[in-house]
Design a protein around this motif. Structure first.
Motif, PDB file in Angstrom:
ATOM      1  N   ALA A 137       0.826  -1.208   0.000  1.00 25.98           N
ATOM      2  CA  ALA A 137       0.000   0.000   0.000  1.00 25.98           C
ATOM      3  C   ALA A 137       0.860   1.258   0.000  1.00 25.98           C
ATOM      4  N   ASP A 138       2.021   1.204   0.645  1.00 26.49           N
ATOM      5  CA  ASP A 138       2.895   2.380   0.676  1.00 26.49           C
ATOM      6  C   ASP A 138       3.407   2.712  -0.723  1.00 26.49           C
ATOM      7  N   ALA A 139       3.830   1.696  -1.462  1.00 26.76           N
ATOM      8  CA  ALA A 139       4.311   1.927  -2.823  1.00 26.76           C
ATOM      9  C   ALA A 139       3.187   2.414  -3.729  1.00 26.76           C
ATOM     10  N   ALA A 140       1.973   1.947  -3.466  1.00 32.01           N
ATOM     11  CA  ALA A 140       0.824   2.373  -4.272  1.00 32.01           C
ATOM     12  C   ALA A 140       0.377   3.789  -3.930  1.00 32.01           C
ATOM     13  N   GLY A 141       0.764   4.277  -2.750  1.00 32.45           N
ATOM     14  CA  GLY A 141       0.265   5.553  -2.251  1.00 32.45           C
ATOM     15  C   GLY A 141       0.345   6.717  -3.215  1.00 32.45           C
ATOM     16  N   PRO A 142       1.511   7.008  -3.809  1.00 35.87           N
ATOM     17  CA  PRO A 142       1.580   8.163  -4.726  1.00 35.87           C
ATOM     18  C   PRO A 142       0.640   8.043  -5.911  1.00 35.87           C
ATOM     19  N   TRP A 143       0.449   6.818  -6.406  1.00 35.87           N
ATOM     20  CA  TRP A 143      -0.447   6.619  -7.537  1.00 35.87           C
ATOM     21  C   TRP A 143      -1.908   6.743  -7.125  1.00 35.87           C
ATOM     22  N   LEU A 144      -2.250   6.219  -5.951  1.00 31.95           N
ATOM     23  CA  LEU A 144      -3.619   6.374  -5.463  1.00 31.95           C
ATOM     24  C   LEU A 144      -3.929   7.847  -5.239  1.00 31.95           C
ATOM     25  N   GLU A 145      -2.983   8.588  -4.664  1.00 31.69           N
ATOM     26  CA  GLU A 145      -3.179  10.022  -4.463  1.00 31.69           C
ATOM     27  C   GLU A 145      -3.369  10.732  -5.803  1.00 31.69           C
ATOM     28  N   PHE A 146      -2.594  10.339  -6.804  1.00 34.50           N
ATOM     29  CA  PHE A 146      -2.703  10.948  -8.130  1.00 34.50           C
ATOM     30  C   PHE A 146      -4.117  10.794  -8.678  1.00 34.50           C
ATOM     31  N   PHE A 147      -4.633   9.565  -8.658  1.00 32.08           N
ATOM     32  CA  PHE A 147      -5.954   9.325  -9.236  1.00 32.08           C
ATOM     33  C   PHE A 147      -7.073   9.867  -8.346  1.00 32.08           C
ATOM     34  N   ILE A 148      -6.895   9.822  -7.030  1.00 30.29           N
ATOM     35  CA  ILE A 148      -7.895  10.408  -6.135  1.00 30.29           C
ATOM     36  C   ILE A 148      -8.063  11.891  -6.435  1.00 30.29           C
ATOM     37  N   HIS A 149      -6.951  12.606  -6.522  1.00 31.25           N
ATOM     38  CA  HIS A 149      -7.023  14.045  -6.758  1.00 31.25           C
ATOM     39  C   HIS A 149      -7.745  14.350  -8.067  1.00 31.25           C
ATOM     40  N   ARG A 150      -7.401  13.626  -9.113  1.00 36.00           N
ATOM     41  CA  ARG A 150      -8.008  13.917 -10.407  1.00 36.00           C
ATOM     42  C   ARG A 150      -9.464  13.475 -10.479  1.00 36.00           C
ATOM     43  N   TYR A 151      -9.807  12.404  -9.784  1.00 43.11           N
ATOM     44  CA  TYR A 151     -11.205  12.010  -9.758  1.00 43.11           C
ATOM     45  C   TYR A 151     -12.046  13.004  -8.959  1.00 43.11           C
ATOM     46  N   GLU A 152     -11.533  13.442  -7.825  1.00 45.30           N
ATOM     47  CA  GLU A 152     -12.322  14.307  -6.946  1.00 45.30           C
ATOM     48  C   GLU A 152     -12.604  15.675  -7.561  1.00 45.30           C
ATOM     49  N   VAL A 153     -11.751  16.144  -8.456  1.00 41.53           N
ATOM     50  CA  VAL A 153     -11.950  17.461  -9.056  1.00 41.53           C
ATOM     51  C   VAL A 153     -13.267  17.523  -9.821  1.00 41.53           C
ATOM     52  N   ALA A 154     -13.545  16.501 -10.633  1.00 39.36           N
ATOM     53  CA  ALA A 154     -14.750  16.526 -11.469  1.00 39.36           C
ATOM     54  C   ALA A 154     -15.563  15.258 -11.370  1.00 39.36           C
ATOM     55  N   LYS A 155     -15.169  14.328 -10.487  1.00 40.25           N
ATOM     56  CA  LYS A 155     -15.820  13.018 -10.343  1.00 40.25           C
ATOM     57  C   LYS A 155     -15.811  12.259 -11.665  1.00 40.25           C
ATOM     58  N   LYS A 156     -14.712  12.400 -12.389  1.00 44.17           N
ATOM     59  CA  LYS A 156     -14.520  11.681 -13.645  1.00 44.17           C
ATOM     60  C   LYS A 156     -13.075  11.195 -13.726  1.00 44.17           C
ATOM     61  N   ILE A 157     -12.863  10.118 -14.469  1.00 47.49           N
ATOM     62  CA  ILE A 157     -11.536   9.634 -14.792  1.00 47.49           C
ATOM     63  C   ILE A 157     -11.340   9.827 -16.293  1.00 47.49           C
ATOM     64  N   ARG A 158     -10.149  10.278 -16.663  1.00 48.08           N
ATOM     65  CA  ARG A 158      -9.870  10.547 -18.071  1.00 48.08           C
ATOM     66  C   ARG A 158      -9.050   9.426 -18.705  1.00 48.08           C
ATOM     67  N   ALA A 159      -9.098   9.368 -20.019  1.00 51.66           N
ATOM     68  CA  ALA A 159      -8.453   8.269 -20.755  1.00 51.66           C
ATOM     69  C   ALA A 159      -6.944   8.286 -20.600  1.00 51.66           C
ATOM     70  N   ASP A 160      -6.366   9.461 -20.462  1.00 52.15           N
ATOM     71  CA  ASP A 160      -4.918   9.565 -20.260  1.00 52.15           C
ATOM     72  C   ASP A 160      -4.623  10.891 -19.575  1.00 52.15           C
ATOM     73  N   TYR A 161      -3.397  10.973 -19.086  1.00 53.29           N
ATOM     74  CA  TYR A 161      -2.961  12.168 -18.360  1.00 53.29           C
ATOM     75  C   TYR A 161      -1.527  12.504 -18.756  1.00 53.29           C
ATOM     76  N   ASN A 162      -1.175  13.763 -18.492  1.00 55.66           N
ATOM     77  CA  ASN A 162       0.206  14.244 -18.675  1.00 55.66           C
ATOM     78  C   ASN A 162       0.667  14.195 -20.127  1.00 55.66           C
ATOM     79  N   ARG A 163      -0.273  14.320 -21.046  1.00 50.50           N
ATOM     80  CA  ARG A 163       0.100  14.422 -22.454  1.00 50.50           C
ATOM     81  C   ARG A 163       0.252  15.908 -22.826  1.00 50.50           C
ATOM     82  N   GLU A 164       1.031  16.197 -23.852  1.00 49.50           N
ATOM     83  CA  GLU A 164       1.257  17.585 -24.256  1.00 49.50           C
ATOM     84  C   GLU A 164      -0.037  18.271 -24.678  1.00 49.50           C
ATOM     85  N   ARG A 165      -0.937  17.516 -25.257  1.00 48.53           N
ATOM     86  CA  ARG A 165      -2.207  18.106 -25.717  1.00 48.53           C
ATOM     87  C   ARG A 165      -3.188  18.323 -24.584  1.00 48.53           C
ATOM     88  N   GLY A 166      -2.828  17.914 -23.378  1.00 48.47           N
ATOM     89  CA  GLY A 166      -3.729  18.048 -22.239  1.00 48.47           C
ATOM     90  C   GLY A 166      -4.364  16.713 -21.893  1.00 48.47           C
TER      91      GLY A 166
END
Length: 245
Positions: A137-166
């Protein structure tokens, strides 16, 4: 002998659960200033999740799950059927889920990207995250935080992240949401984290409300497994808080 928990199902209140009243992929709930509802909430939550699990159990016969979830299902179902938990699950529902014969899928997930700042394709990343969350769980922590933050903003998950096009388009398939919920549920078995629990319960609402979107046995099985882990985490939370004692 453990003291009995209240029978939320016999509380005499209507089982109205607004958080799944409509498809939360199409119409996310903001969860802002939600009212305190006491026993009414518990009874409604209980009825909602039992209805979702009963429905999904009919859809997921023969479905395959990622390895960590396939291994987790048998002990999780046993725990939900135990009499000394706040929210047991009826034997008929547990039996139906067991009869679905969840097996481990044949695919081995690839590695996680180099880090949360790397270019991320969401679904493969969440599949890899399941294995990490199950083992560490500790190793997973940064990734869980990443997806939690992005989900909580709009209650949606996106197909990809951190691409130049957004960021990519919002996903409308329940599978990625179930993958994130399952990863949170697996991590919660190792350590108590109220941020994980908070997002897990919101994802449970989404999966319950959007279960008609599950088009395959595998998708239904994944949603069912995520809701089983959520219900297990909810029981653990209730017991830690001593609610009903």
């Amino acid at each position: 002998m453990p003291r009995p928990w209240p029978n939320w199902r016999d509380s005499g209140v209507p089982s109205l659960y607004p958080y799944t009243a409509e498809d939360r992929i199409a119409r996310p709930h903001a969860y802002m200033y939600t009212p305190f509802e006491g026993d009414t909430f518990f009874a409604a939550y209980d009825a909602d999740r039992l209805d979702a699990l009963a429905d999904l159990s009919l859809r997921c016969s023969g479905g395959a799950l990622p390895g960590p979830l396939a291994r987790a299902m048998a002990p999780a179902l046993e725990a939900l059927e135990a009499p000394a938990v706040p929210f047991p699950t009826p034997r008929s529902t547990v039996a139906a889920l067991r009869a679905a014969r969840f097996t481990a899928g044949p695919e081995t997930p690839g590695p996680l990207p180099a880090g949360p700042t790397a270019s991320i394709e969401t679904v493969p990343c969440l599949n890899a995250l399941l294995t990490v969350a199950d083992n560490d769980a500790d190793a997973a922590g940064p990734w869980l935080e990443f997806f939690i933050h992005r989900y909580e903003v709009a209650k949606k998950i996106r197909a990809d992240y951190n691409r130049e096009r957004g960021p990519g388009d919002p996903l409308t398939d329940p599978v990625p949401y179930a993958l994130l919920a399952a990863a949170l549920g697996l991590a919660c078995r190792q350590a108590v984290d109220h941020k994980y629990l908070n997002t897990l319960f919101k994802l449970g609402d989404l999966l319950s409300s959007a279960r008609s979107r599950t088009e395959t046995a595998n998708a239904a099985g994944l949603c069912a497994a995520a809701l089983v882990l959520e219900r297990l985490a909810f029981n653990d939370l209730m017991q830690r808080q001593g609610l009903g004692l």
